[in-house]
Design a protein around this motif. Sequence first.
Motif, PDB file in Angstrom:
ATOM      1  N   PRO A  25       0.836  -1.201   0.000  1.00  0.00           N
ATOM      2  CA  PRO A  25       0.000   0.000   0.000  1.00  0.00           C
ATOM      3  C   PRO A  25       0.871   1.250   0.000  1.00  0.00           C
ATOM      4  CG  PRO A  25      -0.034  -1.025   2.154  1.00  0.00           C
ATOM      5  CD  PRO A  25       0.700  -1.960   1.257  1.00  0.00           C
ATOM      6  N   THR A  79     -11.665  10.137 -14.303  1.00  0.00           N
ATOM      7  CA  THR A  79     -11.864   8.692 -14.279  1.00  0.00           C
ATOM      8  C   THR A  79     -10.946   8.057 -13.248  1.00  0.00           C
ATOM      9  OG1 THR A  79     -12.399   8.712 -16.625  1.00  0.00           O
ATOM     10  CG2 THR A  79     -11.803   6.605 -15.661  1.00  0.00           C
ATOM     11  N   LYS A  80      -9.706   8.526 -13.210  1.00  0.00           N
ATOM     12  CA  LYS A  80      -8.751   8.004 -12.237  1.00  0.00           C
ATOM     13  C   LYS A  80      -9.234   8.286 -10.828  1.00  0.00           C
ATOM     14  CE  LYS A  80      -5.929   5.749 -13.802  1.00  0.00           C
ATOM     15  NZ  LYS A  80      -6.454   4.797 -12.872  1.00  0.00           N
ATOM     16  N   LEU A  82     -12.194   8.623  -9.845  1.00  0.00           N
ATOM     17  CA  LEU A  82     -13.313   7.727  -9.595  1.00  0.00           C
ATOM     18  C   LEU A  82     -12.824   6.347  -9.185  1.00  0.00           C
ATOM     19  CD1 LEU A  82     -16.365   7.191  -9.760  1.00  0.00           C
ATOM     20  CD2 LEU A  82     -16.056   6.578 -12.142  1.00  0.00           C
ATOM     21  N   THR A  83     -11.905   5.779  -9.973  1.00  0.00           N
ATOM     22  CA  THR A  83     -11.464   4.430  -9.657  1.00  0.00           C
ATOM     23  C   THR A  83     -10.625   4.411  -8.378  1.00  0.00           C
ATOM     24  OG1 THR A  83      -9.556   4.679 -11.110  1.00  0.00           O
ATOM     25  CG2 THR A  83     -11.498   3.614 -12.031  1.00  0.00           C
ATOM     26  N   MET A  84      -9.884   5.480  -8.138  1.00  0.00           N
ATOM     27  CA  MET A  84      -9.096   5.499  -6.922  1.00  0.00           C
ATOM     28  C   MET A  84      -9.982   5.582  -5.690  1.00  0.00           C
ATOM     29  SD  MET A  84      -6.069   7.977  -8.228  1.00  0.00           S
ATOM     30  CE  MET A  84      -4.732   7.793  -7.101  1.00  0.00           C
ATOM     31  N   MET A  85     -11.015   6.411  -5.797  1.00  0.00           N
ATOM     32  CA  MET A  85     -11.937   6.509  -4.664  1.00  0.00           C
ATOM     33  C   MET A  85     -12.667   5.191  -4.466  1.00  0.00           C
ATOM     34  SD  MET A  85     -13.561  10.249  -5.160  1.00  0.00           S
ATOM     35  CE  MET A  85     -12.583  11.725  -4.938  1.00  0.00           C
ATOM     36  N   ALA A  86     -13.063   4.575  -5.580  1.00  0.00           N
ATOM     37  CA  ALA A  86     -13.760   3.297  -5.478  1.00  0.00           C
ATOM     38  C   ALA A  86     -12.835   2.258  -4.882  1.00  0.00           C
ATOM     39  CB  ALA A  86     -14.235   2.842  -6.855  1.00  0.00           C
ATOM     40  N   GLY A  87     -11.542   2.386  -5.154  1.00  0.00           N
ATOM     41  CA  GLY A  87     -10.592   1.420  -4.640  1.00  0.00           C
ATOM     42  C   GLY A  87     -10.151   1.737  -3.219  1.00  0.00           C
ATOM     43  N   ALA A  89      -8.327   4.284  -2.235  1.00  0.00           N
ATOM     44  CA  ALA A  89      -6.998   4.899  -2.092  1.00  0.00           C
ATOM     45  C   ALA A  89      -6.887   6.094  -3.015  1.00  0.00           C
ATOM     46  CB  ALA A  89      -5.921   3.880  -2.440  1.00  0.00           C
TER      47      ALA A  89
ATOM     48  N   LEU B  55     -20.199   3.291  -8.741  1.00  0.00           N
ATOM     49  CA  LEU B  55     -18.938   2.907  -8.095  1.00  0.00           C
ATOM     50  C   LEU B  55     -18.765   3.492  -6.701  1.00  0.00           C
ATOM     51  CD1 LEU B  55     -15.657   2.846 -10.179  1.00  0.00           C
ATOM     52  CD2 LEU B  55     -16.928   1.006  -9.160  1.00  0.00           C
ATOM     53  N   LEU B  56     -19.459   4.576  -6.401  1.00  0.00           N
ATOM     54  CA  LEU B  56     -19.208   5.212  -5.112  1.00  0.00           C
ATOM     55  C   LEU B  56     -20.352   5.030  -4.122  1.00  0.00           C
ATOM     56  CD1 LEU B  56     -17.721   8.509  -6.529  1.00  0.00           C
ATOM     57  CD2 LEU B  56     -16.468   6.579  -5.584  1.00  0.00           C
ATOM     58  N   PHE B 266     -17.191   4.903 -16.909  1.00  0.00           N
ATOM     59  CA  PHE B 266     -16.117   5.576 -16.196  1.00  0.00           C
ATOM     60  C   PHE B 266     -16.139   7.094 -16.269  1.00  0.00           C
ATOM     61  CE2 PHE B 266     -13.913   1.969 -14.723  1.00  0.00           C
ATOM     62  CZ  PHE B 266     -14.100   0.977 -15.654  1.00  0.00           C
TER      63      PHE B 266
ATOM     64  N   PHE C 125     -13.056  -5.131 -12.797  1.00  0.00           N
ATOM     65  CA  PHE C 125     -12.602  -4.073 -11.912  1.00  0.00           C
ATOM     66  C   PHE C 125     -13.163  -4.260 -10.509  1.00  0.00           C
ATOM     67  CE2 PHE C 125     -11.059  -0.133 -10.477  1.00  0.00           C
ATOM     68  CZ  PHE C 125     -12.051   0.459  -9.735  1.00  0.00           C
ATOM     69  N   ARG C 129     -11.213  -4.974  -7.032  1.00  0.00           N
ATOM     70  CA  ARG C 129     -11.413  -4.170  -5.840  1.00  0.00           C
ATOM     71  C   ARG C 129     -11.693  -5.075  -4.656  1.00  0.00           C
ATOM     72  NH1 ARG C 129     -15.958   0.376  -4.941  1.00  0.00           N
ATOM     73  NH2 ARG C 129     -17.340  -1.367  -5.385  1.00  0.00           N
ATOM     74  N   VAL C 134      -6.521  -3.667  -6.621  1.00  0.00           N
ATOM     75  CA  VAL C 134      -6.485  -2.436  -7.402  1.00  0.00           C
ATOM     76  C   VAL C 134      -5.196  -1.701  -7.083  1.00  0.00           C
ATOM     77  CG1 VAL C 134      -7.576  -0.210  -7.763  1.00  0.00           C
ATOM     78  CG2 VAL C 134      -8.980  -2.226  -7.460  1.00  0.00           C
ATOM     79  N   ASN C 215      -3.083   3.133 -10.446  1.00  0.00           N
ATOM     80  CA  ASN C 215      -3.187   4.554 -10.158  1.00  0.00           C
ATOM     81  C   ASN C 215      -1.851   5.219  -9.874  1.00  0.00           C
ATOM     82  OD1 ASN C 215      -6.030   4.393 -10.296  1.00  0.00           O
ATOM     83  ND2 ASN C 215      -6.046   3.549  -8.256  1.00  0.00           N
ATOM     84  N   ARG C 219       3.793   2.738 -10.367  1.00  0.00           N
ATOM     85  CA  ARG C 219       3.427   1.388 -10.768  1.00  0.00           C
ATOM     86  C   ARG C 219       2.938   1.315 -12.188  1.00  0.00           C
ATOM     87  NH1 ARG C 219       0.629  -0.252  -5.099  1.00  0.00           N
ATOM     88  NH2 ARG C 219       2.400   0.413  -3.872  1.00  0.00           N
TER      89      ARG C 219
END
Lengths: 433, 302, 273
Positions: A25, A79-80, A82-87, A89, B55-56, B266, C125, C129, C134, C215, C219
């Motif tokens: 992490p 978009t990033k 969004l996916t980062m928040m969903a993930g 982190a 997603l949120l 997305f 995805f 998660r 992710v 992200n 990486r």
Amino acid sequence: MYTRQKGVMMLIIMLMIALSAGMNPVETKAQNKVVLQFMGWEASPFETEGVMNGLKHFMELNPDIEVKYIAGRWAEHHTKLLTMMAGGAAPDVFFLGAEPFYREFQKRGVLLDITSYFNSEFKISDFIPMDRQKMVINGRIYGVSSCVVAPVLYYNKELFNKAGVSYPSANPEEAWTWEKFLEAAKKLTVKEGDRTIQFGVYGLETYPIPFIWSNGGDIFNKNYSECILPESPKAKEALVKILDLRNKYGVSPDAFYLTNVGMSPNQMLQTGKIGMLVDGSWALQELARMKFPVGVGVLPKFKTPVTHGTAHLHAIWKGTKHPKEAWRLVSFLSSEEYQLYFVRDGLWMPNRMYLYTKDGIKKWLNPSVHPAGFEEIADYFTKYLRPHPAIFIPQEAWDIVNEELDKFWHADQPIDKVAQEMAQRVNPILKTK
Amino acid sequence: MSVFRRGSSLGIKSIAYSDTFWAFVLLSPNLLGFLIFMLFPMIASFGLSFTEYDLLTPMKWVGIKNYQQLWLDQTFWKSLWNTIYYTVGTVPIGVAISLLLAIALNQKILGIRFFRGAYFLPVITSAVAVGIVWQWLYNPDFGLFNYLLRLIDIRGPNWLTSTKWAMPAVILVSIWKGLGFNMIIFLAGLQEIPDVYYEAAEIDGANRFAKFLYITLPLLTPTTLFVVVMSIISSFQSFDLIYIMTRGGPARSTSVLVYYLYQCAFEYFKMGYGSAIAYVLFLLVFVATLIQFRFSRHWIIY
Amino acid sequence: MKVYLKKVFVYVILVLGAITMIIPFIWMVSTSLKSLSEVFRFPPTLFGERIVWENYISVTKRFPFGLFFLNSSKITVIVTLGQLLTCSMGGFAFARLKFPFREFLFALYIGTLIIPFHVTLIPTFLLMRFLGWVDTHYSLIIPGLVSPFGTFLLRQFFLSIPTELEDAAKIDGCTPIGIYWRIFVPLSKPAMATLGIFTFMGSWNDFLRPLIFINTVDRRTLPLGLAALQTMYSTDWPVLMAGSVISVIPVIIVFLALQEYFIKGITLTGLKM
């Protein structure tokens, strides 16, 4: 055969070890410092450089905080996020486009409510009216505007001198009427036999909304729940008049000309292919460096002078582990000092009322960038600025608006048909939001 | 087929020779990955298409609402049309040219290695790099493409920002990129045709063209089917090039189904809706492939 | 004489075609060695006033391209080796071993070849998660270790290996796994090379998956880094092209090294069905 197998085993083991990298992490505390992840997009290398310098200064002032800044592509930025928040982190602090992502993300509860932080250091009444409308959602604040930008009218002074046309004023109270504007555009259009070698103006089709508003019409209703373009004859009238510039009066270039001349709008203004250009206030940064006498004025009006403003905000992720430190960064990014660096170069415009007073303007007016008389534009950004409509409607709806308008500009579809279809497609989306 | 079955006793020794046991061992990583990363997402995608999900915030079940909306969605139909336009533009021309190339390269020619390498170069390059280079080539002012056109006195349009020309421009790049791949497959197929047939035809006095028409083409039909099927499937999935070069624009003229799907999931916060689009896409590809296989009976010669 | 002319004609066409294939790459390299102002010169020139090697350094300054290179390499090599292993095992099982549901399973495999990747993008995805993968390289490596396409390819190839070889081994008392490891694997060099190139190519050039799954900058993989060189308003074309060149070279090397095996492989796998 066996040594080769051994070699393969070795390779695999080494790879396994390498595998472990990139699996842990992301760190949030290094030594005794708090590490903040700050994510933005790169609009230009100049802007990123400015951000990095600003951050360096911030870290000097705050030795207990380290800021790691990532500049990505604007195209992927949200978009990033969004996916980062969903993930789980996401970066602590980030740019957030006002159109429409600020509200879209806030709606989904991922932005930190910074109302109390904000009120302890700033006063919302210090901000220009447009920003008050933009930043405040249901009485709370979730992000701070970085600056403001708005479309204005640029012009080539040499061409104006040659044609004997007086310069358009930067003072909104003295904004040109549409008739005067059209007259000037005609005078600035030069033909050589059949061909037009110089056009009066370009760019209204990219920024039609101020003119719609100026005529008293609108595409949306007051609370953005409905597309009212079909029922707004004044809006339609403005759009038709803009198209007339090209189709009827030939003072604005058509697509064919544009593809053949192969220049950017700024270059067209510089080389005298066009006399006037409607473009965002940010263009001044480049135009000022192009070594030709460029002037800035307010957009022509139908009835009232008006333009729309927007700019990205700096916001904090709700799940941040260091809200206090994140706020200190946002506070710095909202400071006069940080902002004025970009304002002096012509890229940004200030968003504080006191920076538009006679004394305030002196703080940032840069004679090598801002043309003479630029300070008169102050009221334009305080009194006559409305928030950009895309701030309040979902991205999908705004994409449709542009798509339909494009049919009007370039596919010869009549305005009534375009308005009908636009409303038909956009209203279901607006209803569900 | 296999000779490994050895009795049904439960001794260790017979397990060591048991087909099923070894099949299990050898197949399990494969099968596991397949189930988790292919089959499960397939089924999940179907389920997702009946929800609204951003997603949120928590997922919401909405039944067939997404599909109903899809039916009325102008952007969806435009994207579908674009996808078909794109496929029809890329596949026939691409397959025809690669076939001709393969035939040309099937002879003893100097530097065949160089040619194979040259034609395969675009295939192995990432779509990102290809998209970026071609963006540059298509630049209306300084790009090589318009420059070359100017040499023969043609005024090239603003390729990637013209609603009329953006899709043809993308199609051209797509064909360019995929030629080498199909060519190699055709080459392999050509090399399978025994020389005997050609020799027999020569004895009968057939000329080059006749040889091509009556021997090469018919015997190449299985390969052709494969190439056509794979090309259509891959063109329905084309994303990277469009994402890099035009982002679905201008005014949605290059927005294909996969791109719209990506946007919905997305960028527009509509993952459920995106899944519905994905499923429609899958059905389309499935039906198209099925049709091709059905029809193939009429023209395949084994 | 006529035959000779025809040959020359064909040759000329081939050369023209090859040039069309290569020109964009030449242009890529040429632009990467110019300075930004020279790029906007008209008419376009092949070389600028001097060779600007610094562009390649600039690429690494903007983003840690060395790191991206390493990441891409690591992921691609593991995925390629992994796929070669699992697909040869699976292909062998389908081709030579008898077990229940074999035909049905294989048909299912083939069926998934039709599925566009994007149909599974969203659930994948969500799966990542759920697994906590992710923003880690696991999300790119683990799913890449298996491939129905690769399994299919190798199965076709194994089908074409004469049974006499196995029969001899069986008489000697060889177990199935022995047959696999000692006979089939060594024989499958061409097919492995083919699959190896496809897999290498696919993994090295993968853009959408890293875009969605990764992200943190450190990486990221090469295609992401390359795309990130494009900025909103002005594009630094020479640097962008330099980045493109860097990303293209490894795949070219791998292809050139394995070209012979690759061609043989395609023929032998009877890639025509």
